[in-house]
Design an enzyme around this catalytic site. Structure first.
Site, short mmCIF file in Angstrom:
data_model
loop_
_atom_site.label_atom_id
_atom_site.label_comp_id
_atom_site.label_asym_id
_atom_site.label_seq_id
_atom_site.Cartn_x
_atom_site.Cartn_y
_atom_site.Cartn_z
N GLY A 397 0.82 -1.21 0.00
CA GLY A 397 0.00 0.00 0.00
C GLY A 397 0.86 1.26 0.00
NE ARG A 425 -4.24 -1.70 2.50
CZ ARG A 425 -3.05 -1.45 3.06
NH1 ARG A 425 -1.99 -2.10 2.63
NH2 ARG A 425 -2.93 -0.58 4.02
CG ASP A 618 2.17 -0.47 10.42
OD1 ASP A 618 1.00 -0.39 10.01
OD2 ASP A 618 3.13 0.09 9.84
CE LYS A 645 -2.88 0.79 8.86
NZ LYS A 645 -2.13 1.82 8.18
NE ARG A 694 3.20 -4.34 9.90
CZ ARG A 694 4.52 -4.24 9.74
NH1 ARG A 694 5.34 -4.96 10.48
NH2 ARG A 694 5.02 -3.42 8.83
#
Ligand code: S3P
Length: 739
Positions: A397, A425, A618, A645, A694
């Site tokens: 992104g 997104r 994040d 995200k 993540r």
């Protein structure tokens, strides 16, 4: 359908036709195969090898009563053979060939038969060897290789199906192509390399001064010229038959070679390095395709799961990879600077590599990365060139949003796409303010990628208040501001990472920061500099949380970036009672850096202050793991950005933690987590990551306090931000294996 075949004729007993027939005989042992070749020895050998049952004195007699005719002769012999067999060919017979050029075979067929031929299916297997002759026939030659079929308008679908089947029977993969397209593509990818190999060997072999060349020729000569040992007659015919397309490819090559010659003569390092680095990347990419490891859409092709076994504690001193945000920006500003920028500590993750590739595609010469070193030959603010294709930005992104601002200021059109996650997104957050500045931008429905940015719009600066705290949107507008008339003024609702502002200043560009407002004006220049990228605090987060929750842990993370706009994770963990010590604080290239020592501590639940959310944006997947291990309740609010995200991170964490037995409830803008405290543990289970790096790494960390295995699905995208995560986590004390 293949039952309709009982007699097969093969005209021309060479390597390609012979190999196909050899494979087919194993599949269809009842076929009666008759061969013909001008060379009687070849026919005798073929019979001895069992490739044919019998041979015929003429091609005409071979095709008599045959249900399938395979032509495998040098291209220029085609017409004569066609004339000879025409009167004897059964009208229902299937006809196919294996020649490397298709246009001239079609012309011969049209001239000789002058009628529609629904049973003729021409083909070209993309396989071979420098060996020739029937004795080299190999039934495995086509396994995993492509075969291109070039059906004519009148070719029947059933004939194509049958010939396709026969190629699949020997392990080939069938593709269909139009005749002229085939000849152009093959001129470039096959015919030209053969021409060059023959020519080079001939030149060297005839040059007296070079007569010792063969004594000292090493791998380079061997690899470049292997194909010069191919059949001269066959290649003579191919170059003759595909003359126009070969000459076009040769002219293009000659032009580029002359430019390279000039660069060598003038010691023009930038041009030389440009050619060599672009070629190396392309060749490496090709090697990955050959090994079936292509970068393109890796998330779909690579299925990587983690199995995280319970328990363990962390120890040691180590360094996590470079900061992703700073790595992206180093490529962007380095490319637009005047002069050569040296970067060290560059993150060799797929996201920052996508940015790097995009700038290479726009003509910037970039050396590396090699162990985190990148050398960027800047082209100046107005030196980018139109990329030859759509820019593919993978999962990133940041690449797409920051590039959108830069592309809006260019004179050429650019299209940007990404993988499945990036394609979902929201891009209107950048497209709308850029349109206000005068950019012309198209997106898919609801502002999703792909983004098409039209070139040639003159932008005007705007004064814009960000509706959400987003460093990507802020940076996008500042980068567009480099090309806009007047001032571009951006105000943010809360502080977000300021790497763009800092790095612009590092490149000597004037940026005014006044509280929550940043102002930039066009007309300046960027001057090349050196950039030392610190370790990414977002990657360090997984180890900070891991050491905090695993009893007995004591680690030191070296050279971590502690920019004040990024240290939400340190503040939040400290509020929870974590034992974090910042050592050796220093400044490196305009960014503050420290070593961070983390020891196990008893954590407690907290209400996460909302002002920390953008500073830890994040880090929440990992913070949710810490909160689960804490004593008491943790409440997160004001974090609705997490829903857009790489995945909806609130939902992904709530779902995963519930599977592991945690009492957690998602809210619109956060979550409420009841920690199980020091005595408790996660259960085992299977986690869906939605391909989000993540999410994957957070659940890997959870295993330190689990009572059973955690299986984490679809972890390939960990490579977008943290190459080497598995090795580092294993070396530091976690029990994670890759499935
Ligand atoms: C980034 C900004 C943040 C962050 C992303 C990197 C950047 O995104 O989540 O990983 O480099 O500017 P938002 O600006 O969308 O919050």
């Amino acid at each position: 359908m293949s039952d309709a075949i009982s007699k097969v004729a093969i005209i021309g007993l060479g390597l390609i036709g012979g190999s196909w027939v050899k494979g087919l005989r194993q599949k269809y042992p009842d076929w009666n195969v008759v061969g013909f070749d001008r060379n009687v020895d070849s026919m005798e050998q073929a019979q001895q090898l069992g490739l044919i049952d019998a041979y015929a004195p003429t091609a005409a007699q071979a095709v008599l009563d045959s249900d399938l005719v395979i032509l495998s002769v040098p291209i220029l012999a085609t017409r004569e053979i066609l004339c000879e067999i025409k009167p004897f060919l059964k009208p229902s017979a299937l006809f196919t060939d294996v020649g490397s050029v298709k246009g001239c075979v079609v012309n011969d067929i049209r001239d000789v038969f002058s009628q529609d031929l629904p049973n003729f299916v021409l083909g070209h297997p993309i396989a071979g060897s420098e060996k020739s002759g029937i004795h080299a026939a190999d039934s495995e030659l086509f396994k995993g290789h492509k075969i291109i079929l070039t059906p004519l308008p009148e070719t029947s679908a059933s004939a194509v199906t049958l010939i396709s089947q026969f190629w699949q029977d020997v392990g080939a993969k069938v593709e269909l192509m139009e005749v002229s397209h085939h000849d152009e593509v093959l001129a470039a990818t096959s015919h030209l390399p053969h021409l060059l190999a023959y020519s080079l060997v001939d030149t060297l072999a005839h040059n007296h001064e070079n007569k010792e060349i063969f004594n000292y020729a090493a791998g380079g000569f061997r690899d470049f010229t292997r194909i010069a040992a191919s059949s001269p007659k066959m290649w003579h015919d191919i170059f003759t038959a595909n003359k126009d397309a070969v000459l076009d490819a040769l002219d293009l090559f000659t032009h580029d070679l002359a430019q390279l010659r000039k660069a060598v003569a003038e010691s023009d390092s930038t041009t030389m390095m440009g050619v060599f680095t672009r070629a190396k990347v392309a060749r490496d990419h090709f090697s990955k395709i050959l090994a079936r490891r292509a970068y393109v859409e890796p998330m779909k092709t690579q299925q990587i799961n983690y199995i995280a076994q319970p328990g363990g504690s962390l120890s040691g001193t180590f360094r996590v990879p470079g900061d992703k945000s700073i790595s992206h920006r180093s490529i962007m500003l380095g490319s637009l600077a005047n002069g050569v920028t040296e970067v060290t500590g560059f993150l060799e993750g797929e996201d920052s590599l996508a940015t790097l590739q995009a700038f290479r595609d726009m003509g910037v010469v970039i050396e590396g990365p090699h162990r985190g070193r990148v050398t960027i030959h800047g082209v100046g603010l107005h030196g980018l060139q139109a990329p030859p294709n759509t820019l593919y930005l993978g999962n990133s992104g940041t690449s797409m949003r920051l590039l959108a601002g830069l592309m809006a200021g260019q004179s050429f059109d650019v299209e940007m796409t990404g993988d499945e996650s990036l394609s979902k997104r929201p891009m209107n957050r950048v497209a709308n303010p850029l349109r206000e500045m005068g950019a012309e931008i198209e997106t898919a429905a609801e502002g999703r990628p792909p983004m098409l940015i039209k070139g040639g719009s003159q932008l005007s600066g705007i004064t814009y208040t960000l509706p959400m705290a987003s460093a990507q949107v802020k940076s996008c507008l500042l980068l567009a501001g480099l090309y806009a008339d007047g001032k571009t003024v951006v105000t943010e609702p809360a502080p977000t990472r300021d790497h763009t502002e800092r790095m612009l200043k590092g490149f000597g560009y004037d940026v005014q920061v006044d509280g929550d407002t940043v102002t930039i004006e066009s007309g300046g220049e960027l001057t090349a500099t050196s950039i030392d990228v610190p370790s990414d605090i977002s990657s360090a987060t997984f180890f900070m949380v891991a050491a905090s929750i695993a009893p007995g842990s004591d680690i030191t993370l070296e050279h971590v970036g502690i920019n004040p706009t990024r240290i939400g994770i340190i503040n939040i963990l400290r509020l929870m009672g974590a034992n974090l010590e910042l050592l050796n604080e220093r400044e490196v290239g305009g960014e503050p850096v420290a070593d961070i020592r983390v020891r196990y501590a008893k954590l407690k639940g907290i209400n996460i202050p909302e002002d920390q959310v953008p500073l830890a944006i994040d880090e929440f997947p990992a913070i949710f793991i810490a909160a689960s291990c804490a004593e008491g309740q943790t409440v997160l609010t004001g974090a609705e950005e997490l829903r857009v995200k790489e995945s909806d991170r609130i939902q992904a964490m709530v779902d995963g933690l519930q599977i592991l037995g945690v009492d957690i409830r998602g809210t619109e803008d956060g979550a409420i987590i009841q920690g199980f405290g020091e005595a408790g543990a996660f259960g085992g289970g299977e986690i869906i990551t939605h391909h989000d790096h993540r999410i994957a790494m957070s659940f890997a960390v959870a295993s330190l306090r689990a009572s059973a295995d955690i299986k984490i699905l679809d972890c390939a995208n960990v490579a977008t931000s943290f190459p080497g995560f598995i090795e580092l986590s294993q070396n530091s004390g976690m029990n994670i294996t890759v499935e």
